[in-house]
Motif scaffolding. Sequence first.
Motif, PDB file in Angstrom:
ATOM      1  N   VAL A  53       0.825  -1.211   0.000  1.00 15.72           N
ATOM      2  CA  VAL A  53       0.000   0.000   0.000  1.00 15.72           C
ATOM      3  C   VAL A  53       0.859   1.260   0.000  1.00 15.72           C
ATOM      4  CG1 VAL A  53      -1.642   1.344   1.384  1.00 15.72           C
ATOM      5  CG2 VAL A  53      -2.008  -1.104   1.044  1.00 15.72           C
ATOM      6  N   ASN A  54       1.893   1.287   0.826  1.00 12.75           N
ATOM      7  CA  ASN A  54       2.690   2.512   0.996  1.00 12.75           C
ATOM      8  C   ASN A  54       3.660   2.805  -0.143  1.00 12.75           C
ATOM      9  OD1 ASN A  54       1.627   3.429   3.433  1.00 12.75           O
ATOM     10  ND2 ASN A  54       2.894   2.007   4.586  1.00 12.75           N
ATOM     11  N   SER A  55       4.273   1.775  -0.692  1.00 15.97           N
ATOM     12  CA  SER A  55       5.287   2.046  -1.720  1.00 15.97           C
ATOM     13  C   SER A  55       5.328   1.009  -2.826  1.00 15.97           C
ATOM     14  CB  SER A  55       6.665   2.173  -1.069  1.00 15.97           C
ATOM     15  OG  SER A  55       6.975   1.009  -0.330  1.00 15.97           O
ATOM     16  N   GLY A  56       4.377   0.101  -2.814  1.00 17.26           N
ATOM     17  CA  GLY A  56       4.350  -0.952  -3.828  1.00 17.26           C
ATOM     18  C   GLY A  56       3.369  -0.665  -4.953  1.00 17.26           C
ATOM     19  N   PRO A  57       2.838  -1.720  -5.552  1.00 22.28           N
ATOM     20  CA  PRO A  57       1.943  -1.574  -6.703  1.00 22.28           C
ATOM     21  C   PRO A  57       0.700  -0.721  -6.436  1.00 22.28           C
ATOM     22  CG  PRO A  57       2.709  -3.824  -6.554  1.00 22.28           C
ATOM     23  CD  PRO A  57       3.176  -3.121  -5.310  1.00 22.28           C
ATOM     24  N   PHE A  58       0.126  -0.809  -5.227  1.00 18.96           N
ATOM     25  CA  PHE A  58      -1.046   0.019  -4.946  1.00 18.96           C
ATOM     26  C   PHE A  58      -0.685   1.497  -4.988  1.00 18.96           C
ATOM     27  CE2 PHE A  58      -3.670   2.624  -2.258  1.00 18.96           C
ATOM     28  CZ  PHE A  58      -4.922   2.368  -2.790  1.00 18.96           C
ATOM     29  N   GLU A  59       0.436   1.847  -4.404  1.00 21.83           N
ATOM     30  CA  GLU A  59       0.861   3.256  -4.393  1.00 21.83           C
ATOM     31  C   GLU A  59       1.043   3.778  -5.816  1.00 21.83           C
ATOM     32  OE1 GLU A  59       2.061   7.091  -3.284  1.00 21.83           O
ATOM     33  OE2 GLU A  59       0.833   5.578  -2.315  1.00 21.83           O
ATOM     34  N   GLN A  60       1.612   2.954  -6.682  1.00 27.15           N
ATOM     35  CA  GLN A  60       1.800   3.360  -8.082  1.00 27.15           C
ATOM     36  C   GLN A  60       0.450   3.605  -8.756  1.00 27.15           C
ATOM     37  OE1 GLN A  60       4.537   4.226  -9.755  1.00 27.15           O
ATOM     38  NE2 GLN A  60       3.192   4.721 -11.472  1.00 27.15           N
ATOM     39  N   LYS A  61      -0.502   2.696  -8.573  1.00 26.20           N
ATOM     40  CA  LYS A  61      -1.830   2.865  -9.176  1.00 26.20           C
ATOM     41  C   LYS A  61      -2.556   4.051  -8.556  1.00 26.20           C
ATOM     42  CE  LYS A  61      -1.731   0.012 -12.343  1.00 26.20           C
ATOM     43  NZ  LYS A  61      -0.970   0.658 -13.380  1.00 26.20           N
ATOM     44  N   SER A  62      -2.306   4.313  -7.296  1.00 26.97           N
ATOM     45  CA  SER A  62      -2.910   5.456  -6.633  1.00 26.97           C
ATOM     46  C   SER A  62      -2.471   6.759  -7.306  1.00 26.97           C
ATOM     47  CB  SER A  62      -2.527   5.459  -5.149  1.00 26.97           C
ATOM     48  OG  SER A  62      -3.194   6.475  -4.458  1.00 26.97           O
ATOM     49  N   LYS A  63      -1.206   6.852  -7.634  1.00 22.26           N
ATOM     50  CA  LYS A  63      -0.696   8.035  -8.343  1.00 22.26           C
ATOM     51  C   LYS A  63      -1.291   8.118  -9.744  1.00 22.26           C
ATOM     52  CE  LYS A  63       3.691   8.150  -5.864  1.00 22.26           C
ATOM     53  NZ  LYS A  63       5.127   7.885  -5.927  1.00 22.26           N
ATOM     54  N   GLU A  64      -1.373   6.971 -10.403  1.00 26.03           N
ATOM     55  CA  GLU A  64      -1.904   6.945 -11.773  1.00 26.03           C
ATOM     56  C   GLU A  64      -3.385   7.305 -11.822  1.00 26.03           C
ATOM     57  OE1 GLU A  64      -0.957   3.259 -13.777  1.00 26.03           O
ATOM     58  OE2 GLU A  64       1.130   3.371 -13.107  1.00 26.03           O
ATOM     59  N   ILE A  65      -4.162   6.867 -10.835  1.00 28.11           N
ATOM     60  CA  ILE A  65      -5.595   7.175 -10.851  1.00 28.11           C
ATOM     61  C   ILE A  65      -5.816   8.664 -10.648  1.00 28.11           C
ATOM     62  CG2 ILE A  65      -6.154   6.708  -8.411  1.00 28.11           C
ATOM     63  CD1 ILE A  65      -8.401   5.730 -11.317  1.00 28.11           C
ATOM     64  N   LYS A  66      -5.010   9.293  -9.818  1.00 34.27           N
ATOM     65  CA  LYS A  66      -5.130  10.742  -9.610  1.00 34.27           C
ATOM     66  C   LYS A  66      -4.891  11.487 -10.915  1.00 34.27           C
ATOM     67  CE  LYS A  66      -3.742  10.497  -4.790  1.00 34.27           C
ATOM     68  NZ  LYS A  66      -2.671  10.744  -3.824  1.00 34.27           N
ATOM     69  N   THR A  67      -3.851  11.099 -11.623  1.00 33.59           N
ATOM     70  CA  THR A  67      -3.539  11.739 -12.907  1.00 33.59           C
ATOM     71  C   THR A  67      -4.645  11.482 -13.921  1.00 33.59           C
ATOM     72  OG1 THR A  67      -1.177  11.520 -12.483  1.00 33.59           O
ATOM     73  CG2 THR A  67      -1.847  11.855 -14.773  1.00 33.59           C
ATOM     74  N   ALA A  68      -5.126  10.251 -13.984  1.00 34.80           N
ATOM     75  CA  ALA A  68      -6.172   9.904 -14.947  1.00 34.80           C
ATOM     76  C   ALA A  68      -7.470  10.658 -14.660  1.00 34.80           C
ATOM     77  CB  ALA A  68      -6.413   8.394 -14.935  1.00 34.80           C
ATOM     78  N   LEU A  69      -7.831  10.803 -13.393  1.00 30.94           N
ATOM     79  CA  LEU A  69      -9.013  11.565 -13.034  1.00 30.94           C
ATOM     80  C   LEU A  69      -8.856  13.038 -13.419  1.00 30.94           C
ATOM     81  CD1 LEU A  69      -9.773   9.929  -9.586  1.00 30.94           C
ATOM     82  CD2 LEU A  69     -11.343   9.978 -11.536  1.00 30.94           C
ATOM     83  N   HIS A  70      -7.690  13.588 -13.154  1.00 30.81           N
ATOM     84  CA  HIS A  70      -7.412  14.979 -13.508  1.00 30.81           C
ATOM     85  C   HIS A  70      -7.506  15.177 -15.032  1.00 30.81           C
ATOM     86  CE1 HIS A  70      -5.639  18.951 -13.350  1.00 30.81           C
ATOM     87  NE2 HIS A  70      -4.763  18.564 -14.245  1.00 30.81           N
ATOM     88  N   ASN A  71      -6.916  14.275 -15.787  1.00 26.81           N
ATOM     89  CA  ASN A  71      -6.940  14.389 -17.243  1.00 26.81           C
ATOM     90  C   ASN A  71      -8.353  14.218 -17.802  1.00 26.81           C
ATOM     91  OD1 ASN A  71      -4.205  14.850 -17.291  1.00 26.81           O
ATOM     92  ND2 ASN A  71      -3.679  12.738 -17.753  1.00 26.81           N
ATOM     93  N   MET A  72      -9.125  13.318 -17.210  1.00 28.12           N
ATOM     94  CA  MET A  72     -10.503  13.133 -17.651  1.00 28.12           C
ATOM     95  C   MET A  72     -11.332  14.373 -17.361  1.00 28.12           C
ATOM     96  SD  MET A  72     -12.348  10.757 -19.155  1.00 28.12           S
ATOM     97  CE  MET A  72     -13.536  11.731 -20.035  1.00 28.12           C
ATOM     98  N   LYS A  73     -11.101  14.974 -16.224  1.00 29.45           N
ATOM     99  CA  LYS A  73     -11.829  16.197 -15.857  1.00 29.45           C
ATOM    100  C   LYS A  73     -11.541  17.306 -16.864  1.00 29.45           C
ATOM    101  CE  LYS A  73     -12.587  19.577 -12.258  1.00 29.45           C
ATOM    102  NZ  LYS A  73     -12.180  20.086 -10.961  1.00 29.45           N
ATOM    103  N   LYS A  74     -10.270  17.458 -17.233  1.00 32.29           N
ATOM    104  CA  LYS A  74      -9.913  18.470 -18.235  1.00 32.29           C
ATOM    105  C   LYS A  74     -10.594  18.173 -19.574  1.00 32.29           C
ATOM    106  CE  LYS A  74      -5.475  18.744 -18.468  1.00 32.29           C
ATOM    107  NZ  LYS A  74      -4.019  18.928 -18.416  1.00 32.29           N
ATOM    108  N   ALA A  75     -10.711  16.908 -19.914  1.00 33.97           N
ATOM    109  CA  ALA A  75     -11.294  16.512 -21.204  1.00 33.97           C
ATOM    110  C   ALA A  75     -12.803  16.786 -21.256  1.00 33.97           C
ATOM    111  CB  ALA A  75     -11.023  15.033 -21.482  1.00 33.97           C
ATOM    112  N   VAL A  76     -13.495  16.688 -20.128  1.00 32.10           N
ATOM    113  CA  VAL A  76     -14.941  16.882 -20.144  1.00 32.10           C
ATOM    114  C   VAL A  76     -15.346  18.337 -19.909  1.00 32.10           C
ATOM    115  CG1 VAL A  76     -15.436  14.520 -19.423  1.00 32.10           C
ATOM    116  CG2 VAL A  76     -15.309  16.314 -17.687  1.00 32.10           C
ATOM    117  N   MET A  77     -14.408  19.159 -19.539  1.00 31.30           N
ATOM    118  CA  MET A  77     -14.742  20.577 -19.282  1.00 31.30           C
ATOM    119  C   MET A  77     -14.881  21.363 -20.568  1.00 31.30           C
ATOM    120  SD  MET A  77     -12.464  21.309 -15.883  1.00 31.30           S
ATOM    121  CE  MET A  77     -13.119  22.934 -15.575  1.00 31.30           C
TER     122      MET A  77
END
Length: 118
Positions: free
Chosen positions: A94-118
């Motif tokens: 959770v802290n520094s393994g695969p979950f942490e990596q996906k956690s960073k990626e989901i934040k970026t993907a959500l941000h990019n999707m928000k920009k795309a729908v605005m």
Amino acid sequence: MTPEEVLDKGFIAHANVKNRLKKIISGKEQAEPESVRADNKCIVGEWIYGPGQTHSSSEEYKLLKDIHAKFHEEAYQALMLHQNGKVSEAMHYVNSGPFEQKSKEIKTALHNMKKAVM
């Protein structure tokens, strides 16, 4: 709710998953691993598989859908480690393994999707 509102709420909800996983792993809360595996039961998943499909041809949508599913799978894997008695390994996951990596990626993907729908 507008797509922007859904994505904002989803950003907050997915950011909170890490804290919840840590509480579960440390024994302060309980949850069944299957409860976090389904990627269509949270606010973002409901949007992805519902109204968000109007954006299904966009690269941002495709990436968000893929990363979102993997995010939920990584949360599930962390809970499976915990359930199998591998507490320190689960916390690392959770802290520094695969979950942490996906956690960073989901934040970026959500941000990019928000920009795309605005």
